[in-house]
Scaffold this active site. Structure first.
Site, PDB file in Angstrom:
ATOM      1  N   SER A  13      -9.806   5.961   4.996  1.00  0.00           N
ATOM      2  CA  SER A  13      -9.631   5.360   3.666  1.00  0.00           C
ATOM      3  C   SER A  13      -9.566   3.852   3.843  1.00  0.00           C
ATOM      4  CB  SER A  13      -8.333   5.886   3.043  1.00  0.00           C
ATOM      5  OG  SER A  13      -8.077   5.219   1.832  1.00  0.00           O
ATOM      6  N   HIS A  38     -13.919   7.121   2.766  1.00  0.00           N
ATOM      7  CA  HIS A  38     -13.185   7.382   1.527  1.00  0.00           C
ATOM      8  C   HIS A  38     -12.865   6.029   0.867  1.00  0.00           C
ATOM      9  CE1 HIS A  38     -10.268   9.699  -0.944  1.00  0.00           C
ATOM     10  NE2 HIS A  38      -9.528   8.601  -0.885  1.00  0.00           N
ATOM     11  N   ASP A  40     -11.245   4.140  -2.389  1.00  0.00           N
ATOM     12  CA  ASP A  40     -10.370   4.275  -3.557  1.00  0.00           C
ATOM     13  C   ASP A  40     -10.739   3.254  -4.621  1.00  0.00           C
ATOM     14  OD1 ASP A  40      -8.562   6.356  -2.700  1.00  0.00           O
ATOM     15  OD2 ASP A  40      -7.788   4.935  -1.230  1.00  0.00           O
ATOM     16  N   MET A  42      -9.719   2.074  -8.443  1.00  0.00           N
ATOM     17  CA  MET A  42      -8.631   2.200  -9.427  1.00  0.00           C
ATOM     18  C   MET A  42      -8.870   1.213 -10.565  1.00  0.00           C
ATOM     19  SD  MET A  42      -5.533   2.007  -6.692  1.00  0.00           S
ATOM     20  CE  MET A  42      -5.523   3.010  -5.211  1.00  0.00           C
ATOM     21  N   HIS A  71     -13.119   8.022  -4.464  1.00  0.00           N
ATOM     22  CA  HIS A  71     -11.988   8.673  -5.124  1.00  0.00           C
ATOM     23  C   HIS A  71     -11.639   7.798  -6.326  1.00  0.00           C
ATOM     24  CE1 HIS A  71      -7.365   9.562  -4.867  1.00  0.00           C
ATOM     25  NE2 HIS A  71      -7.922  10.118  -5.925  1.00  0.00           N
ATOM     26  N   MET A  73      -9.745   6.729  -9.432  1.00  0.00           N
ATOM     27  CA  MET A  73      -8.435   6.839 -10.101  1.00  0.00           C
ATOM     28  C   MET A  73      -8.473   5.963 -11.341  1.00  0.00           C
ATOM     29  SD  MET A  73      -6.127   6.732  -6.638  1.00  0.00           S
ATOM     30  CE  MET A  73      -7.486   6.163  -5.641  1.00  0.00           C
ATOM     31  N   MET A 142      -3.972  15.665  -3.674  1.00  0.00           N
ATOM     32  CA  MET A 142      -3.187  14.481  -3.306  1.00  0.00           C
ATOM     33  C   MET A 142      -1.888  14.904  -2.634  1.00  0.00           C
ATOM     34  SD  MET A 142      -5.108  12.022  -4.227  1.00  0.00           S
ATOM     35  CE  MET A 142      -3.981  10.720  -3.732  1.00  0.00           C
ATOM     36  N   GLY A 147      -2.329   5.973  -6.010  1.00  0.00           N
ATOM     37  CA  GLY A 147      -2.121   4.564  -6.344  1.00  0.00           C
ATOM     38  C   GLY A 147      -1.868   3.656  -5.162  1.00  0.00           C
ATOM     39  N   PHE A 148      -1.153   4.173  -4.163  1.00  0.00           N
ATOM     40  CA  PHE A 148      -0.770   3.288  -3.060  1.00  0.00           C
ATOM     41  C   PHE A 148      -0.873   4.000  -1.726  1.00  0.00           C
ATOM     42  CE2 PHE A 148       1.397   1.972  -6.873  1.00  0.00           C
ATOM     43  CZ  PHE A 148       1.124   0.617  -6.906  1.00  0.00           C
ATOM     44  N   GLY A 150       0.367   4.390   2.325  1.00  0.00           N
ATOM     45  CA  GLY A 150       1.627   4.271   3.068  1.00  0.00           C
ATOM     46  C   GLY A 150       2.819   4.980   2.430  1.00  0.00           C
ATOM     47  N   ASP A 180      -5.473  14.052   0.643  1.00  0.00           N
ATOM     48  CA  ASP A 180      -5.433  12.582   0.630  1.00  0.00           C
ATOM     49  C   ASP A 180      -4.008  12.087   0.406  1.00  0.00           C
ATOM     50  OD1 ASP A 180      -6.008   9.903   0.368  1.00  0.00           O
ATOM     51  OD2 ASP A 180      -6.886  10.091  -1.643  1.00  0.00           O
ATOM     52  N   GLY A 181      -3.527  11.296   1.368  1.00  0.00           N
ATOM     53  CA  GLY A 181      -2.242  10.611   1.178  1.00  0.00           C
ATOM     54  C   GLY A 181      -1.140  11.115   2.078  1.00  0.00           C
ATOM     55  N   GLY A 182      -0.598  10.189   2.872  1.00  0.00           N
ATOM     56  CA  GLY A 182       0.604  10.488   3.662  1.00  0.00           C
ATOM     57  C   GLY A 182       0.376  11.360   4.886  1.00  0.00           C
ATOM     58  N   GLY A 202      -5.307   7.328   6.606  1.00  0.00           N
ATOM     59  CA  GLY A 202      -4.867   6.051   6.062  1.00  0.00           C
ATOM     60  C   GLY A 202      -3.964   5.291   7.005  1.00  0.00           C
TER      61      GLY A 202
END
Ligand code: DX5
Ligand code: ZN
Length: 226
Positions: A13, A38, A40, A42, A71, A73, A142, A147-148, A150, A180-182, A202
């Site tokens: 990402s 990937h 993002d 937004m 992706h 958003m 998700m 949105g963010f 980390g 996606d995410g974390g 990420g």
């Protein structure tokens, strides 16, 4: 028309890196066996942030032949899909929470030969995919609120993957599951065991200590080691 195929693996990402190092990242990542980038996008409304932008994708397209996956958003996905397709992106997923006409969006993506995906925020049940399986190539689950980068991974995602797998089987569908995410190494292993096909890499993985190659190798071995 180019044939695009989804492959199991890690998807970096790019929003998670240092903006001033993007050229170096692409040089490094292009040499690795990643299947897709990937990206993002937004709008500051659907999520309170602005990610990468159309100019970034235009420039990235000139630097890589790997698949570019967006992706989205944004509150109005239909406003963005044609612009993204014109830039030569290979896959787009948009949030079901933001779309009043998901089938129209999915058809539009596929008409241009791109791969069509739906993204589900953490509190959205996978049953929202019912009636959409015939139009879909992949789903993005998700692991954090969008949105963010980390943020901490939300553990209910494991259960959601299992439920999504079950639905896919019930519908005799062949769609891929992306998470996606974390995601870090431990979580990544459990996600694969729960049925994830693609892990978005990420902050805790690909971009850690700026060692993209080393991190990628560690992370992608999750898919090959039992
Ligand atoms: C979050 C983005 C993710 C994010 C992943 O809204 O969709 O793609 O960049 O970053 P990590 O893996 O750091 O959570
Ligand atoms: Zn994302």
């Amino acid at each position: 028309m180019v044939e695009r195929k989804i492959e199991v693996g890690i998807s970096p990402s790019l929003m998670c890196g240092n903006s001033f190092l993007q050229g170096e990242y692409i040089q490094t990542l292009n040499k690795l066996e990643i299947s897709w980038y990937h990206i993002d996008i937004m709008d500051g409304h659907f999520v309170p942030n602005i990610g990468l932008n159309l100019n970034f994708i235009r420039d990235l397209r000139k630097l890589t032949e790997k698949l570019i996956e967006v992706h989205l958003m944004c509150t109005a996905p239909l406003d963005w899909i044609e612009k993204l397709l014109a830039l030569g992106v290979d896959a787009i997923s948009f949030h079901i929470e933001a779309s009043h006409a998901p089938i129209r969006c999915l058809n539009l993506i596929r008409e241009k030969g791109a791969l069509a995906g739906i993204a589900l925020s953490p509190a959205t049940p996978p049953e929202r995919l019912d009636f959409l399986f015939d139009y879909l190539d992949y789903v993005t689950l998700m692991g954090v609120e969008p949105g963010f980068e980390g943020q901490n991974f939300l553990p209910q995602t494991f259960k959601k993957i299992e439920r999504t797998r079950h639905l896919i089987k019930t519908h005799q569908s062949e769609i891929f599951i992306q998470v996606d995410g974390g995601v870090d190494l431990d979580i990544g292993k459990k996600l694969i065991d729960s049925g994830a096909d693609i892990l978005v890499g990420g902050v805790p993985t690909i971009f850690m200590d700026n060692d993209l190659k080393g991190n990628y190798e560690k992370f992608s071995s999750l898919f090959t080691t039992p």
